[in-house]
Scaffold this active site. Structure first.
Site, short mmCIF file in Angstrom:
data_model
loop_
_atom_site.label_atom_id
_atom_site.label_comp_id
_atom_site.label_asym_id
_atom_site.label_seq_id
_atom_site.Cartn_x
_atom_site.Cartn_y
_atom_site.Cartn_z
N ASP A 28 1.10 -1.15 0.04
CA ASP A 28 -0.08 -0.06 0.01
C ASP A 28 0.91 1.21 0.06
O ASP A 28 0.65 2.24 -0.81
CB ASP A 28 -0.81 0.11 1.45
CG ASP A 28 -2.00 -1.01 1.19
OD1 ASP A 28 -2.32 -1.62 0.11
OD2 ASP A 28 -2.89 -0.98 1.86
N ARG A 109 0.04 4.72 17.48
CA ARG A 109 -0.22 5.67 16.19
C ARG A 109 0.04 7.28 16.86
O ARG A 109 0.46 8.00 15.77
CB ARG A 109 -1.90 5.48 16.04
CG ARG A 109 -2.10 4.34 15.51
CD ARG A 109 -1.28 3.69 14.47
NE ARG A 109 -1.97 2.62 13.83
CZ ARG A 109 -0.89 1.87 12.80
NH1 ARG A 109 0.21 1.96 12.80
NH2 ARG A 109 -1.45 0.77 12.17
N ASP A 138 -7.53 3.68 12.76
CA ASP A 138 -6.24 4.30 12.73
C ASP A 138 -6.08 5.68 11.97
O ASP A 138 -5.58 6.43 12.63
CB ASP A 138 -5.21 3.21 11.76
CG ASP A 138 -4.87 2.19 12.66
OD1 ASP A 138 -4.76 2.27 14.03
OD2 ASP A 138 -4.40 1.01 12.40
N SER A 189 -4.81 -8.91 7.24
CA SER A 189 -4.05 -7.32 7.49
C SER A 189 -3.68 -7.58 8.84
O SER A 189 -4.12 -7.79 9.92
CB SER A 189 -5.18 -6.39 7.28
OG SER A 189 -4.67 -5.23 7.92
N1 ARG Z 1 -8.31 -3.20 15.65
C1 ARG Z 1 -7.10 -2.64 16.25
C2 ARG Z 1 -6.95 -1.26 16.51
O1 ARG Z 1 -7.70 -0.60 16.07
C3 ARG Z 1 -5.96 -3.16 15.20
C4 ARG Z 1 -5.90 -2.65 14.03
C5 ARG Z 1 -4.65 -3.08 13.24
N2 ARG Z 1 -4.52 -2.61 11.87
C6 ARG Z 1 -4.12 -3.28 10.88
N3 ARG Z 1 -3.90 -2.86 9.73
N4 ARG Z 1 -4.29 -4.64 10.88
O2 ARG Z 1 -6.24 -1.07 17.59
#
Ligand code: ARG
Length: 412
Positions: A28, A109, A138, A189
Protein backbone atom coordinates in the site's frame (compact mmCIF):
# COMPACT_ATOMS: atom_id res chain seq x y z
CA UNK A 1 -8.48 30.86 16.49
CA UNK A 2 -10.54 28.84 14.08
CA UNK A 3 -9.52 25.20 14.01
CA UNK A 4 -11.11 23.60 11.02
CA UNK A 5 -10.66 19.96 10.20
CA UNK A 6 -7.65 20.06 7.92
CA UNK A 7 -8.12 16.62 6.42
CA UNK A 8 -8.82 16.10 2.76
CA UNK A 9 -12.16 14.71 1.68
CA UNK A 10 -12.44 12.38 -1.31
CA UNK A 11 -13.96 15.03 -3.55
CA UNK A 12 -11.69 17.93 -2.71
CA UNK A 13 -8.00 17.73 -3.58
CA UNK A 14 -5.84 19.87 -1.28
CA UNK A 15 -3.13 22.11 -2.62
CA UNK A 16 0.19 20.86 -1.31
CA UNK A 17 3.86 20.89 -2.31
CA UNK A 18 5.60 18.38 -0.10
CA UNK A 19 4.17 15.45 1.85
CA UNK A 20 5.69 13.32 4.59
CA UNK A 21 4.32 9.79 4.16
CA UNK A 22 4.31 7.20 6.94
CA UNK A 23 5.93 4.51 4.85
CA UNK A 24 6.16 0.86 5.90
CA UNK A 25 7.65 -0.66 2.76
CA UNK A 26 4.52 -2.77 2.19
CA UNK A 27 2.43 -2.76 -0.98
CA UNK A 28 0.00 0.00 0.00
CA UNK A 29 2.52 2.59 1.05
CA UNK A 30 4.91 1.68 -1.80
CA UNK A 31 2.13 2.45 -4.25
CA UNK A 32 1.41 5.67 -2.40
CA UNK A 33 4.96 6.96 -2.85
CA UNK A 34 4.40 6.95 -6.60
CA UNK A 35 0.66 7.66 -6.69
CA UNK A 36 0.86 10.73 -4.45
CA UNK A 37 3.54 12.36 -6.61
CA UNK A 38 1.17 12.19 -9.58
CA UNK A 39 -2.14 12.86 -7.86
CA UNK A 40 -1.10 15.81 -5.69
CA UNK A 41 1.71 16.92 -7.96
CA UNK A 42 3.84 17.09 -4.84
CA UNK A 43 7.17 15.83 -3.56
CA UNK A 44 7.08 12.86 -1.21
CA UNK A 45 9.30 12.28 1.80
CA UNK A 46 9.11 8.67 2.99
CA UNK A 47 9.27 8.21 6.74
CA UNK A 48 9.86 4.78 8.27
CA UNK A 49 9.69 4.24 12.01
CA UNK A 50 11.01 1.23 13.86
CA UNK A 51 8.85 0.40 16.89
CA UNK A 52 9.82 -3.25 17.01
CA UNK A 53 8.07 -4.66 13.95
CA UNK A 54 10.04 -7.60 12.55
CA UNK A 55 10.48 -6.25 9.02
CA UNK A 56 11.97 -2.96 10.19
CA UNK A 57 15.12 -3.10 8.08
CA UNK A 58 15.40 0.64 8.00
CA UNK A 59 18.20 0.94 5.45
CA UNK A 60 16.52 -1.33 2.93
CA UNK A 61 13.18 0.36 3.29
CA UNK A 62 14.81 3.74 2.90
CA UNK A 63 16.54 2.72 -0.27
CA UNK A 64 13.34 1.30 -1.72
CA UNK A 65 11.47 4.56 -1.07
CA UNK A 66 14.13 6.54 -2.92
CA UNK A 67 13.94 4.14 -5.85
CA UNK A 68 10.19 4.76 -5.98
CA UNK A 69 10.85 8.46 -6.44
CA UNK A 70 10.73 9.85 -2.91
CA UNK A 71 12.82 13.04 -2.69
CA UNK A 72 13.97 12.06 0.75
CA UNK A 73 13.72 9.01 3.01
CA UNK A 74 13.95 9.32 6.76
CA UNK A 75 14.32 6.34 9.09
CA UNK A 76 13.77 6.68 12.82
CA UNK A 77 14.44 4.08 15.49
CA UNK A 78 11.76 4.89 18.05
CA UNK A 79 11.73 1.62 20.01
CA UNK A 80 13.01 3.18 23.18
CA UNK A 81 10.67 6.13 23.02
CA UNK A 82 7.77 3.76 22.36
CA UNK A 83 8.63 1.69 25.42
CA UNK A 84 9.45 4.56 27.77
CA UNK A 85 6.73 7.04 26.84
CA UNK A 86 3.88 4.89 25.58
CA UNK A 87 4.08 1.28 26.74
CA UNK A 88 5.06 2.22 30.29
CA UNK A 89 1.93 4.38 30.56
CA UNK A 90 -0.19 1.51 29.28
CA UNK A 91 1.32 -0.75 31.96
CA UNK A 92 0.58 1.72 34.76
CA UNK A 93 -2.96 1.94 33.39
CA UNK A 94 -3.38 -1.86 33.17
CA UNK A 95 -4.60 -0.87 29.72
CA UNK A 96 -7.08 -3.24 28.11
CA UNK A 97 -9.70 -1.98 25.68
CA UNK A 98 -13.02 -3.67 26.38
CA UNK A 99 -11.24 -5.76 28.96
CA UNK A 100 -9.25 -7.73 26.38
CA UNK A 101 -7.04 -5.76 23.98
CA UNK A 102 -3.78 -4.27 25.32
CA UNK A 103 -3.91 -1.49 22.68
CA UNK A 104 -0.71 -2.52 20.93
CA UNK A 105 -1.62 -0.93 17.60
CA UNK A 106 -3.54 1.95 19.16
CA UNK A 107 -0.77 3.41 21.33
CA UNK A 108 1.76 3.36 18.48
CA UNK A 109 -0.30 5.76 16.35
CA UNK A 110 0.19 8.93 18.41
CA UNK A 111 3.95 8.24 18.52
CA UNK A 112 4.10 7.86 14.74
CA UNK A 113 2.03 11.00 14.38
CA UNK A 114 4.37 12.94 16.64
CA UNK A 115 7.42 11.85 14.66
CA UNK A 116 5.71 12.58 11.31
CA UNK A 117 4.84 16.10 12.42
CA UNK A 118 8.45 16.67 13.56
CA UNK A 119 9.85 15.37 10.27
CA UNK A 120 7.43 17.58 8.34
CA UNK A 121 8.85 20.58 10.17
CA UNK A 122 12.44 19.48 9.56
CA UNK A 123 11.94 18.82 5.86
CA UNK A 124 9.73 21.84 5.16
CA UNK A 125 6.70 19.75 4.19
CA UNK A 126 3.22 21.23 4.28
CA UNK A 127 1.37 17.93 4.54
CA UNK A 128 1.54 14.52 6.18
CA UNK A 129 0.00 11.31 4.87
CA UNK A 130 -0.85 7.97 6.43
CA UNK A 131 -1.75 4.74 4.66
CA UNK A 132 -4.83 3.80 6.68
CA UNK A 133 -8.19 2.99 5.16
CA UNK A 134 -11.41 4.89 5.63
CA UNK A 135 -13.04 2.20 7.77
CA UNK A 136 -10.72 1.77 10.71
CA UNK A 137 -9.60 3.39 13.91
CA UNK A 138 -6.12 4.23 12.69
CA UNK A 139 -7.21 7.05 10.37
CA UNK A 140 -8.95 8.64 13.38
CA UNK A 141 -5.90 8.24 15.61
CA UNK A 142 -3.46 9.63 13.05
CA UNK A 143 -5.57 12.56 12.01
CA UNK A 144 -6.70 13.63 15.48
CA UNK A 145 -3.12 13.37 16.80
CA UNK A 146 -1.46 15.12 13.88
CA UNK A 147 -3.96 17.95 13.88
CA UNK A 148 -3.69 18.39 17.64
CA UNK A 149 0.08 18.66 17.28
CA UNK A 150 0.09 21.05 14.32
CA UNK A 151 -3.21 22.43 13.02
CA UNK A 152 -1.47 24.14 10.08
CA UNK A 153 -0.38 20.89 8.46
CA UNK A 154 -2.71 19.32 5.94
CA UNK A 155 -3.32 15.66 6.66
CA UNK A 156 -3.96 13.54 3.61
CA UNK A 157 -5.44 10.07 3.62
CA UNK A 158 -4.58 8.90 0.11
CA UNK A 159 -6.00 5.39 0.58
CA UNK A 160 -9.39 7.05 1.01
CA UNK A 161 -8.84 9.25 -2.04
CA UNK A 162 -7.26 6.57 -4.23
CA UNK A 163 -10.21 4.16 -4.07
CA UNK A 164 -8.27 1.18 -5.47
CA UNK A 165 -9.24 -2.46 -4.99
CA UNK A 166 -6.52 -5.02 -4.29
CA UNK A 167 -6.47 -6.09 -7.95
CA UNK A 168 -6.18 -2.50 -9.13
CA UNK A 169 -3.29 -1.99 -6.70
CA UNK A 170 -1.46 -4.99 -8.13
CA UNK A 171 -2.08 -3.77 -11.67
CA UNK A 172 -0.79 -0.31 -10.72
CA UNK A 173 2.30 -1.85 -9.10
CA UNK A 174 3.05 -3.85 -12.22
CA UNK A 175 2.57 -0.87 -14.55
CA UNK A 176 4.85 1.30 -12.44
CA UNK A 177 7.56 -1.23 -11.64
CA UNK A 178 6.74 -1.25 -7.95
CA UNK A 179 8.08 -4.43 -6.30
CA UNK A 180 5.34 -6.54 -4.73
CA UNK A 181 6.16 -8.02 -1.29
CA UNK A 182 6.10 -11.84 -0.90
CA UNK A 183 3.21 -11.86 1.53
CA UNK A 184 0.92 -10.08 -0.90
CA UNK A 185 -1.30 -13.16 -1.24
CA UNK A 186 -1.94 -13.34 2.49
CA UNK A 187 -5.64 -12.86 3.18
CA UNK A 188 -4.82 -11.11 6.45
CA UNK A 189 -4.12 -7.53 7.37
CA UNK A 190 -1.60 -7.34 10.19
CA UNK A 191 0.15 -4.74 12.25
CA UNK A 192 3.01 -5.44 14.59
CA UNK A 193 5.24 -3.76 17.13
CA UNK A 194 6.96 -4.50 20.43
CA UNK A 195 3.66 -4.56 22.34
CA UNK A 196 1.95 -7.11 20.07
CA UNK A 197 0.51 -8.10 16.74
CA UNK A 198 -2.97 -7.47 15.31
CA UNK A 199 -4.52 -9.76 12.72
CA UNK A 200 -7.68 -8.97 10.75
CA UNK A 201 -9.54 -9.90 7.53
CA UNK A 202 -9.90 -13.19 5.60
CA UNK A 203 -11.74 -15.92 7.47
CA UNK A 204 -11.42 -13.87 10.65
CA UNK A 205 -14.22 -11.64 9.34
CA UNK A 206 -16.56 -14.54 10.19
CA UNK A 207 -16.85 -14.24 13.95
CA UNK A 208 -18.63 -17.58 14.22
CA UNK A 209 -15.55 -19.42 12.88
CA UNK A 210 -12.58 -20.42 15.01
CA UNK A 211 -9.33 -18.80 13.93
CA UNK A 212 -6.87 -20.98 12.00
CA UNK A 213 -3.74 -21.79 13.99
CA UNK A 214 -1.37 -20.69 11.24
CA UNK A 215 -2.09 -16.96 11.62
CA UNK A 216 0.27 -16.51 14.55
CA UNK A 217 3.86 -15.29 14.45
CA UNK A 218 4.61 -14.57 18.10
CA UNK A 219 2.84 -17.39 19.90
CA UNK A 220 2.79 -21.09 19.61
CA UNK A 221 -0.82 -22.26 20.04
CA UNK A 222 -1.39 -23.79 23.50
CA UNK A 223 -1.95 -27.26 21.97
CA UNK A 224 1.65 -27.25 20.73
CA UNK A 225 3.14 -25.46 23.73
CA UNK A 226 5.53 -27.34 26.07
CA UNK A 227 4.00 -29.90 28.43
CA UNK A 228 6.06 -28.51 31.31
CA UNK A 229 5.23 -25.15 32.90
CA UNK A 230 7.90 -22.46 33.10
CA UNK A 231 8.24 -20.13 36.06
CA UNK A 232 9.47 -16.57 35.58
CA UNK A 233 9.88 -13.50 37.77
CA UNK A 234 9.22 -9.88 36.88
CA UNK A 235 10.56 -7.12 39.09
CA UNK A 236 8.80 -3.76 39.07
CA UNK A 237 9.89 -0.31 40.13
CA UNK A 238 7.23 2.39 40.38
CA UNK A 239 4.90 0.31 38.24
CA UNK A 240 7.32 -0.46 35.42
CA UNK A 241 9.12 -3.79 34.92
CA UNK A 242 12.88 -3.46 35.33
CA UNK A 243 14.09 -7.07 35.51
CA UNK A 244 13.13 -10.41 34.01
CA UNK A 245 14.27 -13.49 35.91
CA UNK A 246 16.50 -11.30 38.06
CA UNK A 247 18.27 -9.73 35.10
CA UNK A 248 17.94 -5.95 34.98
CA UNK A 249 17.46 -4.62 31.46
CA UNK A 250 15.88 -1.81 29.45
CA UNK A 251 12.15 -2.12 28.88
CA UNK A 252 12.58 -2.71 25.13
CA UNK A 253 14.75 -5.81 25.54
CA UNK A 254 12.75 -7.06 28.51
CA UNK A 255 9.60 -6.99 26.37
CA UNK A 256 11.23 -8.74 23.40
CA UNK A 257 12.67 -11.46 25.59
CA UNK A 258 9.33 -11.94 27.31
CA UNK A 259 7.53 -12.09 23.95
CA UNK A 260 9.72 -15.11 23.15
CA UNK A 261 9.34 -16.85 26.50
CA UNK A 262 5.60 -16.29 26.98
CA UNK A 263 4.89 -16.78 23.27
CA UNK A 264 6.45 -20.23 23.42
CA UNK A 265 3.88 -21.15 26.08
CA UNK A 266 0.94 -19.92 24.02
CA UNK A 267 0.32 -16.87 26.21
CA UNK A 268 -1.38 -13.79 24.80
CA UNK A 269 -3.85 -14.99 22.17
CA UNK A 270 -6.92 -12.76 22.14
CA UNK A 271 -10.02 -13.42 20.05
CA UNK A 272 -12.60 -10.69 20.39
CA UNK A 273 -15.28 -8.66 18.75
CA UNK A 274 -14.44 -5.04 19.12
CA UNK A 275 -16.32 -1.75 18.88
CA UNK A 276 -14.44 0.54 16.52
CA UNK A 277 -14.56 4.32 16.87
CA UNK A 278 -16.29 4.66 13.52
CA UNK A 279 -19.22 2.58 14.74
CA UNK A 280 -18.35 -0.74 13.13
CA UNK A 281 -18.08 -3.92 15.11
CA UNK A 282 -15.17 -6.05 13.98
CA UNK A 283 -13.64 -9.40 14.87
CA UNK A 284 -10.00 -9.09 15.85
CA UNK A 285 -7.28 -11.50 16.77
CA UNK A 286 -4.25 -10.33 18.71
CA UNK A 287 -1.13 -12.02 19.94
CA UNK A 288 0.42 -10.06 22.78
CA UNK A 289 2.46 -12.45 24.94
CA UNK A 290 4.59 -9.90 26.80
CA UNK A 291 1.76 -7.40 27.18
CA UNK A 292 -0.63 -9.92 28.73
CA UNK A 293 2.05 -11.30 31.05
CA UNK A 294 3.24 -7.87 32.21
CA UNK A 295 -0.24 -6.47 32.77
CA UNK A 296 -1.30 -9.57 34.75
CA UNK A 297 1.76 -9.16 36.93
CA UNK A 298 1.44 -5.39 37.28
CA UNK A 299 -2.23 -5.52 38.19
CA UNK A 300 -1.58 -8.13 40.85
CA UNK A 301 1.29 -6.20 42.43
CA UNK A 302 -0.64 -2.94 42.30
CA UNK A 303 -3.50 -4.48 44.24
CA UNK A 304 -1.05 -5.87 46.78
CA UNK A 305 0.37 -2.43 47.69
CA UNK A 306 -2.78 -0.29 47.32
CA UNK A 307 -5.63 0.28 49.76
CA UNK A 308 -9.07 -1.15 49.20
CA UNK A 309 -10.26 2.36 48.28
CA UNK A 310 -7.52 2.81 45.68
CA UNK A 311 -8.27 -0.64 44.32
CA UNK A 312 -11.94 0.08 43.87
CA UNK A 313 -11.41 3.54 42.32
CA UNK A 314 -8.50 3.12 39.92
CA UNK A 315 -10.08 0.66 37.44
CA UNK A 316 -12.67 3.25 36.40
CA UNK A 317 -9.88 5.66 35.44
CA UNK A 318 -7.90 2.88 33.78
CA UNK A 319 -10.91 1.98 31.68
CA UNK A 320 -11.37 5.61 30.62
CA UNK A 321 -7.67 5.82 29.73
CA UNK A 322 -7.92 2.68 27.57
CA UNK A 323 -10.99 3.97 25.78
CA UNK A 324 -9.40 7.32 25.03
CA UNK A 325 -6.17 5.71 23.83
CA UNK A 326 -8.21 3.41 21.60
CA UNK A 327 -10.35 6.24 20.29
CA UNK A 328 -7.45 8.40 19.16
CA UNK A 329 -7.68 10.96 21.96
CA UNK A 330 -4.09 10.56 23.16
CA UNK A 331 -3.47 14.32 23.09
CA UNK A 332 -6.61 15.30 24.96
CA UNK A 333 -5.83 17.01 28.29
CA UNK A 334 -7.93 14.43 30.15
CA UNK A 335 -5.25 11.85 29.28
CA UNK A 336 -2.67 13.97 31.11
CA UNK A 337 -5.02 14.37 34.05
CA UNK A 338 -5.59 10.62 34.32
CA UNK A 339 -1.89 9.88 33.82
CA UNK A 340 -0.98 12.17 36.72
CA UNK A 341 -3.18 10.04 38.92
CA UNK A 342 -1.76 6.79 37.56
CA UNK A 343 1.80 8.04 37.92
CA UNK A 344 1.13 9.00 41.51
CA UNK A 345 -0.67 5.79 42.44
CA UNK A 346 2.16 3.73 40.90
CA UNK A 347 4.86 5.25 43.10
CA UNK A 348 4.56 2.31 45.50
CA UNK A 349 4.27 -0.43 42.90
CA UNK A 350 7.67 -1.95 43.66
CA UNK A 351 8.36 -5.63 44.06
CA UNK A 352 8.64 -8.98 42.36
CA UNK A 353 5.93 -11.11 40.84
CA UNK A 354 6.34 -14.79 40.04
CA UNK A 355 4.34 -16.22 37.17
CA UNK A 356 3.69 -19.68 35.87
CA UNK A 357 3.51 -19.90 32.08
CA UNK A 358 1.64 -22.93 30.93
CA UNK A 359 -0.50 -23.79 27.90
CA UNK A 360 -1.75 -20.32 27.09
CA UNK A 361 -1.86 -18.90 30.58
CA UNK A 362 0.41 -16.52 32.48
CA UNK A 363 -0.77 -17.02 36.00
CA UNK A 364 0.54 -15.04 38.94
CA UNK A 365 1.61 -17.55 41.58
CA UNK A 366 3.58 -15.33 43.98
CA UNK A 367 4.26 -11.70 44.81
CA UNK A 368 6.54 -9.78 47.21
CA UNK A 369 6.85 -6.08 47.90
CA UNK A 370 8.44 -3.82 50.50
CA UNK A 371 5.25 -1.76 50.26
CA UNK A 372 2.76 -4.61 50.61
CA UNK A 373 -0.28 -3.83 52.71
CA UNK A 374 -0.41 -7.52 53.48
CA UNK A 375 0.77 -8.56 56.93
CA UNK A 376 1.16 -12.23 57.66
CA UNK A 377 0.62 -11.75 61.39
CA UNK A 378 -2.66 -10.03 60.72
CA UNK A 379 -3.82 -12.53 58.13
CA UNK A 380 -2.80 -15.83 59.70
CA UNK A 381 -5.23 -18.18 61.41
CA UNK A 382 -2.31 -19.70 63.29
CA UNK A 383 -0.76 -18.76 66.61
CA UNK A 384 0.82 -15.34 66.88
CA UNK A 385 -1.95 -13.52 65.07
CA UNK A 386 -2.19 -9.82 65.84
CA UNK A 387 -5.61 -9.05 64.36
CA UNK A 388 -7.98 -7.93 67.13
CA UNK A 389 -10.99 -10.19 66.67
CA UNK A 390 -12.61 -8.60 69.72
CA UNK A 391 -13.14 -5.48 67.60
CA UNK A 392 -15.14 -7.34 64.96
CA UNK A 393 -18.61 -7.53 66.59
CA UNK A 394 -18.80 -3.77 67.16
CA UNK A 395 -17.57 -3.10 63.67
CA UNK A 396 -20.16 -5.45 62.21
CA UNK A 397 -22.97 -3.86 64.22
CA UNK A 398 -22.29 -0.44 62.70
CA UNK A 399 -21.21 -1.63 59.26
CA UNK A 400 -24.53 -3.38 58.68
CA UNK A 401 -26.71 -0.79 60.41
CA UNK A 402 -28.43 0.68 57.37
CA UNK A 403 -28.84 -2.64 55.59
CA UNK A 404 -30.50 -4.14 58.67
CA UNK A 405 -32.81 -1.17 59.00
CA UNK A 406 -33.77 -1.19 55.35
CA UNK A 407 -34.63 -4.87 55.37
CA UNK A 408 -36.83 -4.68 58.45
CA UNK A 409 -38.35 -1.20 58.20
CA UNK A 410 -41.92 -2.45 57.64
CA UNK A 411 -41.78 -4.74 60.69
CA UNK A 412 -41.73 -1.79 63.06
N1 ARG B 1 -8.37 -3.10 15.62
C1 ARG B 1 -7.08 -2.78 16.13
C2 ARG B 1 -7.03 -1.34 16.54
O1 ARG B 1 -7.81 -0.59 16.09
C3 ARG B 1 -5.97 -3.18 15.22
C4 ARG B 1 -5.83 -2.47 13.92
C5 ARG B 1 -4.75 -3.14 13.16
N2 ARG B 1 -4.42 -2.57 11.92
C6 ARG B 1 -4.16 -3.34 10.85
N3 ARG B 1 -3.72 -2.77 9.80
N4 ARG B 1 -4.35 -4.63 10.85
O2 ARG B 1 -6.22 -0.97 17.34
Amino acid sequence: MELLNNTETTHEKPNIDKIVLLYSGGLDTSILVKWMQDYYDAEVVALTIDIGQPDARLDEVKEKALELGAVDAVAVDAKEEFAEKYISKAIKANAMYQGQYPLSTAIARPLKSEIAVEVAKETGADAVAHGSTGKGNDQVRFEVSMQSLDPDLTVVAPVRAMEMTRDKELEYAEENGIPVPNDVDSPYSTDENLWGRSIECGILEHPEEEYPNDIFELVQVPEDAPEEPEYITLEFEKGVPIALNGEKQPLTSLISELNDIAGKHGVGIIDMTEDRVVGLKSREIYECPAAITIINAHHDLEKFVSTTHQNSFKPSLDQKWAEMAYQGLWNDPLMDNIESFQENSNQKVDGTVRLKLYKGEAKVVGRESPNALYDHNLATYKEGETFNQEASPGFIELWGLQSRMANHIDEK
